[in-house]
Design a protein around this motif. Structure first.
Motif, PDB file in Angstrom:
ATOM      1  N   GLU A  70      25.660  -9.167  -5.241  1.00 45.18           N
ATOM      2  CA  GLU A  70      24.692  -8.727  -6.242  1.00 45.18           C
ATOM      3  C   GLU A  70      23.305  -9.330  -6.072  1.00 45.18           C
ATOM      4  O   GLU A  70      22.303  -8.706  -6.436  1.00 45.18           O
ATOM      5  N   LEU A 109      19.942  -7.690  -3.877  1.00 45.29           N
ATOM      6  CA  LEU A 109      19.340  -6.407  -4.234  1.00 45.29           C
ATOM      7  C   LEU A 109      19.601  -6.122  -5.704  1.00 45.29           C
ATOM      8  O   LEU A 109      20.720  -5.773  -6.088  1.00 45.29           O
ATOM      9  N   GLY A 138      20.205  -4.555  -9.096  1.00 45.78           N
ATOM     10  CA  GLY A 138      20.608  -3.235  -9.586  1.00 45.78           C
ATOM     11  C   GLY A 138      21.547  -2.470  -8.674  1.00 45.78           C
ATOM     12  O   GLY A 138      21.989  -1.373  -9.022  1.00 45.78           O
ATOM     13  N   ARG A 139      21.871  -3.024  -7.512  1.00 41.94           N
ATOM     14  CA  ARG A 139      22.779  -2.343  -6.593  1.00 41.94           C
ATOM     15  C   ARG A 139      23.748  -3.356  -5.982  1.00 41.94           C
ATOM     16  O   ARG A 139      23.431  -4.539  -5.864  1.00 41.94           O
ATOM     17  N   ILE A 140      24.914  -2.856  -5.563  1.00 42.00           N
ATOM     18  CA  ILE A 140      25.922  -3.700  -4.929  1.00 42.00           C
ATOM     19  C   ILE A 140      26.317  -3.080  -3.602  1.00 42.00           C
ATOM     20  O   ILE A 140      26.498  -1.862  -3.499  1.00 42.00           O
ATOM     21  N   ARG A 141      26.459  -3.901  -2.577  1.00 38.04           N
ATOM     22  CA  ARG A 141      26.831  -3.423  -1.250  1.00 38.04           C
ATOM     23  C   ARG A 141      28.366  -3.446  -1.141  1.00 38.04           C
ATOM     24  O   ARG A 141      28.970  -4.477  -0.827  1.00 38.04           O
ATOM     25  N   TYR A 142      28.993  -2.307  -1.350  1.00 35.99           N
ATOM     26  CA  TYR A 142      30.448  -2.258  -1.430  1.00 35.99           C
ATOM     27  C   TYR A 142      31.134  -2.406  -0.070  1.00 35.99           C
ATOM     28  O   TYR A 142      32.323  -2.725  -0.016  1.00 35.99           O
ATOM     29  N   GLY A 199      16.410  -3.133  -6.198  1.00 35.33           N
ATOM     30  CA  GLY A 199      17.081  -1.914  -5.737  1.00 35.33           C
ATOM     31  C   GLY A 199      16.997  -0.811  -6.771  1.00 35.33           C
ATOM     32  O   GLY A 199      16.832   0.367  -6.451  1.00 35.33           O
ATOM     33  N   GLU A 200      17.111  -1.211  -8.030  1.00 37.43           N
ATOM     34  CA  GLU A 200      17.046  -0.270  -9.152  1.00 37.43           C
ATOM     35  C   GLU A 200      16.315  -0.969 -10.284  1.00 37.43           C
ATOM     36  O   GLU A 200      16.803  -1.964 -10.816  1.00 37.43           O
ATOM     37  N   GLU A 240       9.888   2.189 -11.816  1.00 39.47           N
ATOM     38  CA  GLU A 240      10.595   2.740 -10.667  1.00 39.47           C
ATOM     39  C   GLU A 240       9.781   2.651  -9.381  1.00 39.47           C
ATOM     40  O   GLU A 240      10.326   2.677  -8.279  1.00 39.47           O
ATOM     41  N   ASN A 250      10.878  -0.123  -6.891  1.00 39.11           N
ATOM     42  CA  ASN A 250      12.128  -0.083  -6.156  1.00 39.11           C
ATOM     43  C   ASN A 250      11.914  -0.389  -4.683  1.00 39.11           C
ATOM     44  O   ASN A 250      10.946   0.085  -4.072  1.00 39.11           O
ATOM     45  N   ASP A 251      12.820  -1.187  -4.112  1.00 33.86           N
ATOM     46  CA  ASP A 251      12.798  -1.583  -2.699  1.00 33.86           C
ATOM     47  C   ASP A 251      11.696  -2.584  -2.369  1.00 33.86           C
ATOM     48  O   ASP A 251      11.452  -2.865  -1.187  1.00 33.86           O
TER      49      ASP A 251
END
Length: 434
Positions: free
Chosen positions: A185, A188, A190-194, A416-417, A424, A427-428
């Protein structure tokens, strides 16, 4: 080769190919099982040695308070070490995050002994710092050396560093589930690298198991009373979460601002910890207490047992910001636990919730806001305090995360989010770009 042997070989090859087509994840699982076993053994052992060294340094300092007078000299020596030999690893945790986003050269192994030595010196002579930063940097530097032997590509190397972060965090705090999610977590928002979920969890669990095998004990916390889940306690939890979020944002902004001030006013880096060390040492002797230096574990435990005054969290924040901004080594997380737990305990003066519950909520919620890792902090609260407080902890972590805004103690953490649709366009982008 005889015909019957060729037939047998072809059949074996066919069955093998069919098996792997039917279960395509097996090669991935086997590969990362082997790597995670190595990560767990190496990082768990490193964390055990570090925690034992830290305990010795803390106990020795508390029995020889005069050592704090030498904090400026110790800071100068650490500054010299990094200035002349460690410029390429000085970025610390931000170097790990940067290599997840844009993998470059292998992280130099010297990061591990440098940050270990720097952190032990900081605590031995009375700086206010934590331990997670050291554990993560040691883990990242050690584990990244596996990249070449296992011939990992860039994407696999990202997974490797995420797993190292998970193992370092999980083993140093005794919270493997939170450690795994933190690794997934933190880089990044707001995003998770699954695609890293299997090695991250396995590495964190194995590293924690290895640390326990070395008979290293973690601090236990207990919340005496948890109220029934009703409207008013939930409302009070939201109010507490707002306070924790504001506190997290204040800490993140202040530590970067003071760090920039040290850099702009003092051009020669080794002199920065000299000035910071003088400020901390003079303050300790003037106040006549060591309550706000080191890890502060006794005070954190105390916050669960009685209502603490409001100034405890503020003083710890000041001591930590000066110590770390000046260039001393160590982490921010345990001080954030102190700040959050003592703030929560003090908030019971105004918010009608048990001080133990508020301390537990603040313990993880300020950390959640300062690192933008609400899921990891929810799990940490459950692992440390029990599932009964889970909903209250979750509310505090989520509200703190949202209220902390576009701030982080890690400047190379990317958005990420965005937390709000109005942002917005961010983002990134990393926090260093804001």
């Amino acid at each position: 080769m005889p015909k019957h042997q060729r037939t047998f070989s072809n059949k074996t090859k066919f069955h093998t190919q069919f098996f792997f087509r039917k279960f395509p994840a097996l090669p991935y699982i086997f590969k990362w099982l082997c790597i995670s076993l190595i990560i767990g053994a190496l990082v768990g052992t490193a964390s055990a040695g570090f925690l034992q060294s830290l305990e010795w340094a803390t106990n020795f300092r508390e029995n020889h308070i005069w050592l704090i007078a030498f904090l400026p000299i110790a800071g100068f020596l650490v500054g010299l070490l990094y200035y002349y030999f460690g410029k390429d690893v000085e970025a610390g945790n931000n170097l790990l995050l940067e290599n997840i986003h844009e993998p470059k050269e292998i992280i130099p192994f010297k990061m591990a002994p440098f940050v270990y030595l720097g952190t032990i010196i900081t605590h031995f002579f009375g700086g206010s710092a934590g331990r997670e930063g050291t554990a993560l940097q040691m883990a990242g530097a050690i584990v990244d050396q596996l990249t070449k032997p296992f011939k990992l590509d860039q994407n696999e190397r990202k997974i490797l560093i995420i797993s190292a972060i998970a193992a370092g965090f999980g083993s140093v705090f005794g919270t493997p589930l939170a450690g795994a999610v933190f690794g997934l977590e933190v880089f990044l928002v707001g995003r998770i690298r699954y695609n890293a979920i299997f090695p991250a969890f396995l590495s964190a669990i194995l590293a924690d198991w290895m640390t326990n095998l070395w008979n290293v004990k973690h601090t236990h916390y207990h919340i005496n009373f948890i109220p029934k889940l009703e409207f008013l306690p939930v409302l009070y939890s939201v109010l507490a979460g707002i306070a924790f979020g504001i506190c997290a944002a204040t800490f993140s902004k202040a530590i970067h601002w003071v760090g920039s001030a040290f850099k702009s006013k003092i051009k020669y880096p080794p002199l920065r910890p000299v000035i910071g060390g003088i400020i901390v040492a003079v303050a300790v002797f003037a106040m006549g207490t060591t309550r706000y230096i080191g890890l502060g574990i006794p005070t954190i435990v105390e916050s669960f047992e009685k209502q603490l005054p409001l100034y405890d969290f503020a003083l710890k924040m000041i001591f930590t910001i000066v110590t770390l901004s000046a260039g001393f080594k160590g982490g921010e997380v345990t001080p954030l636990f102190f700040i959050g737990a003592t703030l929560g305990s003090a908030l019971s003066l105004f918010i009608p919730l048990p001080f133990g519950l508020l301390a537990g909520m603040g313990f993880v919620a300020v950390f959640a806001g300062a690192t933008n890792t609400p899921l990891a902090c929810m799990l940490m609260g459950i692992e440390l305090f029990g599932a009964e407080c889970g909903i209250y902890v979750a509310i505090a972590c989520i509200v703190s995360y949202l209220l902390s805004g576009n701030n982080s103690i890690y400047i190379k953490q990317k958005i990420g989010e965005a937390k709000n649709r109005r942002f917005e366009n961010l983002n990134d982008k990393s926090f260093s770009d804001l």
